[in-house]
Structures are given as structure tokens and as C-alpha cells.
Design an enzyme around this catalytic site. Sequence first.
Site, PDB file in Angstrom:
ATOM      1  N   ALA A 291       0.854  -1.189   0.000  1.00 46.76           N
ATOM      2  CA  ALA A 291       0.000   0.000   0.000  1.00 46.76           C
ATOM      3  C   ALA A 291       0.890   1.240   0.000  1.00 46.76           C
ATOM      4  CB  ALA A 291      -0.925   0.000   1.214  1.00 46.76           C
ATOM      5  N   LYS A 292       0.271   2.385  -0.177  1.00 49.15           N
ATOM      6  CA  LYS A 292       0.985   3.652  -0.099  1.00 49.15           C
ATOM      7  C   LYS A 292      -0.033   4.760   0.075  1.00 49.15           C
ATOM      8  CE  LYS A 292       5.355   4.956  -0.251  1.00 49.15           C
ATOM      9  NZ  LYS A 292       6.441   4.240   0.397  1.00 49.15           N
ATOM     10  N   GLY A 293       0.394   5.842   0.699  1.00 46.75           N
ATOM     11  CA  GLY A 293      -0.468   7.005   0.867  1.00 46.75           C
ATOM     12  C   GLY A 293       0.265   8.263   0.451  1.00 46.75           C
TER      13      GLY A 293
ATOM     14  N   ASP B   3       7.192   8.381   5.366  1.00 43.04           N
ATOM     15  CA  ASP B   3       7.783   8.424   4.035  1.00 43.04           C
ATOM     16  C   ASP B   3       8.343   9.830   3.866  1.00 43.04           C
ATOM     17  OD1 ASP B   3       7.540   8.576   0.766  1.00 43.04           O
ATOM     18  OD2 ASP B   3       7.724   6.515   1.449  1.00 43.04           O
TER      19      ASP B   3
END
Length: 465
Positions: free
Chosen positions: A101-103, A144
Site C-alpha cells: 500500500a501507499k499514501g 515516508d
Amino acid sequence: MFNFTAAVSENFDTAINQLNLDAALAHKIKVCNASFTVNFGVKLRGVMHTFEGHSCIHSDHVEPAKGGIRYSPHATREEVESLAALMSLKCALADIPFGGAKGGLKIDNSKWTVEEREIITRRFASELFRRGLLGPSRNVPAPDMGSGPLEMAWIADQYRRLNGNDINAMATVTGKPLSHGGIEGRNEATGQGVYFATLGFLKSDAVDRGAFPSSSLSGLRVAIQGFGNVGSHTAVFMAQDGALIVAVGEHDCCVVNPEGLDVAALRQHLAATGSIRNFAGATTIDDPAHILSVTCEILVPAAMEGVITAENVGKIKAKLIVEAANGPMTPEAEAELERRGIAVLPDLFANSGGVIVSYFEWVKNLSHMRFGHLQKRREQALNMKLVAELERQSGHGVDERFREFMLEGPTERRLVESGLEDSIMLTLAKIIEMRKAHQNKISLRTAAYMIAISSIALRYNTLGL
């Protein structure tokens, strides 16, 4: 212009061409499962401001999905989806039970105070929670670019407020401060992982002994592009092991000293001035791209995507590239480096230290017990007996540093570092073995992608998904 999405897709297709994998299954693994964009309003300074946030779950073949949240004025849905795909592969390669996943939050941190960023972050967390995109069994974010432990603490606390019955609320994010359920060693984990990856490769039989006669970092010249969290910690660990950090580059300049930089002093200079420029222990060069052409054995790109291209790859003098950043190299540039016999440790492997230690933190939060808690006193007692017996048999005392090391016992930091090193070394062995199985005719990146894709495919086939 560099297209990170296209580069990830090309690397994926190159690996697929080497695998006997059903085309439909390969497509399922490649595409993004779900991607969401939210536009939420926050009233600040008497005015309503609208912020754009993204959340992508590339693969939930294993749950929860895992990936950082990037805070950047340039965050886009396309970028987030590509980074999420990389996370799916990274977790599968390291054999970590997470999907990818990533945001991303489109925000310029410099325009907002800490208090305002907390309000914005909590609102973003609320939006994710309302859509089922946040939780220790569903989606577990981490820091991040542009975010850090403080943002993670806010998100974890907001989740706890919204879902007070979840006793595992702390496990909803990783990379938290120690005071909020974090784990020793997480802050420096990615940089330390880069160090372990480099050292492991130098000790392996895959290295060109003509370029690297010794299996040690001692005396090797290293240039690092990017001196943020990852780059600076990479420099610290490599310098401690005897490497000479001869150049460091940032967005506005680079500093060079062929005799080696004082890494600790450079970090202090950066903290005090906000820049590496005019560091007393080096020559400042205004052109930040100069870092790529510095004479060195190892080049570590640790900043942004697409910095090594077909246009500048010819300037590189390094014998080994270690990708501490995600996607720092175009496929065309890598093909040229391969032609020149310059090895590349791919991002998929080299910068996986962060997610590996994030997994340790998640497990710690779910167990509600710090690492080493159960065995520390027992091992201290055993080690004390061992030291006493060594002294009795030798007739004199042991080295004081050895005594301190033995009697300290298994601290959380020691256990985390040991687990990180073991994970990195096991992964490297798999990559090298895959490459050997193909007569060394594929790149280390292709080998890594093949292992990760095969792992995900096995999961899908087993579950009949």
C-alpha cells in the site's frame, strides 16, 4: 521526463518474461487493487483550505497492506499507485506478511505550523478510517518523504479516538516515537539496511573481485546523493565500518573531500544551518549533479526518483550503485550500467530495512510486549556464568568491552539489528541464487522482481483468488 510508473511497469514485464506465469494471473498481480482520492476541508487561519489525499492498496493477497504516507506538494495518485506496487513486491521479496500500500498527502510542510499540520493529519486519518483504509488488520501506514514519527503518533492517536475498543490501536501505524509504541532502531532502519545490503553483497560470490578485491568496506570511497534520514544514516553506518564518505549531495549543492568527510560534523552542520553548503570540512560545489561524477567505488542515490538517466549515466565512475531511494534510475541507464559491468543493488532489496523493522514494530504492538523482555535476565545470568568460567580457566580477567557486551543481554535494539541483518542476508542469498539459476544473464533487479512475483502468485494460486 522520467516516468516512475512506466519504469516499475517495465521492470515488472521484464521479470514476467522470465517466468512461466499465466498471463491473466500476471496481470492481476501487476494492477492496483484499489485507489482512493479524498478532498477534505480544514479551516485554518480563519479560511477553509482543501487538501488532496491519496491511499492506494496495490495488493491485499496478505493483510494488512503496508506502505508509507508521503507528504509532498507534488504527491499524485499515479505516483502513489506505483510506490504501492513497489511495496507489494518489496514485502514479498523479504518474506514479510504484508500486502502493498501507499499514501500521499498533497501538502507543503513549510507553509504550516506544527500545530496546523497536526490538525491536517488528524483530518486525513479520519478520512482514511471512515473508508476502511486504516487499521492494524487492514492498512498500516508508516513514515515516508515529508512525514515522520510525529505524524505517525498523530495518526495512531486519531485512530484510537475513533475506534476506542481496539486494543491493538497502536499497531495501526509504524515508525512511531518510542514513547508511543515505537521500536528501537526504526528511525535508522532503512539506512542500516542499505549498509547491511552493501556489506552482504561485497562478501558474496556475486561481486566482481577485480573491482572489489576485499569483502570489506574499509577504505572504499562512497558518494551519497541525498542526506536526509536514509542517506545520513547510511553514511554513519558505512563510515563506522571504515568506508570513506568522499562526497554528499543535496538538492542545491554537494560537498566533496577525497580524504573523507566527518559524517557526524556534517550532520551537525546540516542541523544548524539547514544546508550542507559551506561545510568547513569539504569543498562546496554548486552543481548538485556533480555527485554522480565523483570518483568512488560506491554510489548511493538516496533522494528522489529518476536521478540517474541515459543522459548522465556516462558520467558515473562508481563500480557499484546501491539504490537507497525508490526508483532512482531509469531502465535505460541501468542497461548501460549492466553493459559496463557496474552492479546495481535494486531499491526493492537495498532499501527494504524500513519495512522489515516496521514489521517488527507491528508484531511488538500486537504482542503488547517489548522485544527481549522475557529472556533478558535469563541470558544475562547465563552469560555471567560463561564470563566467570572463562576467567577461571584462563587465570585472568576478560576484556572489559567483551564483559560489558556479554552482560548487557539481548536488548531490543540488538534484537532488531540482528533480525534486520538476517532478513537482508537471506533475501540477498535468494536473489543471487535466482540470478545463478539463469546463468547470470539477468540483472539483480530482475531476479528480485521474479522472486517477489512468484511469491505473490503462489499465494493467489493457493487461495484460489
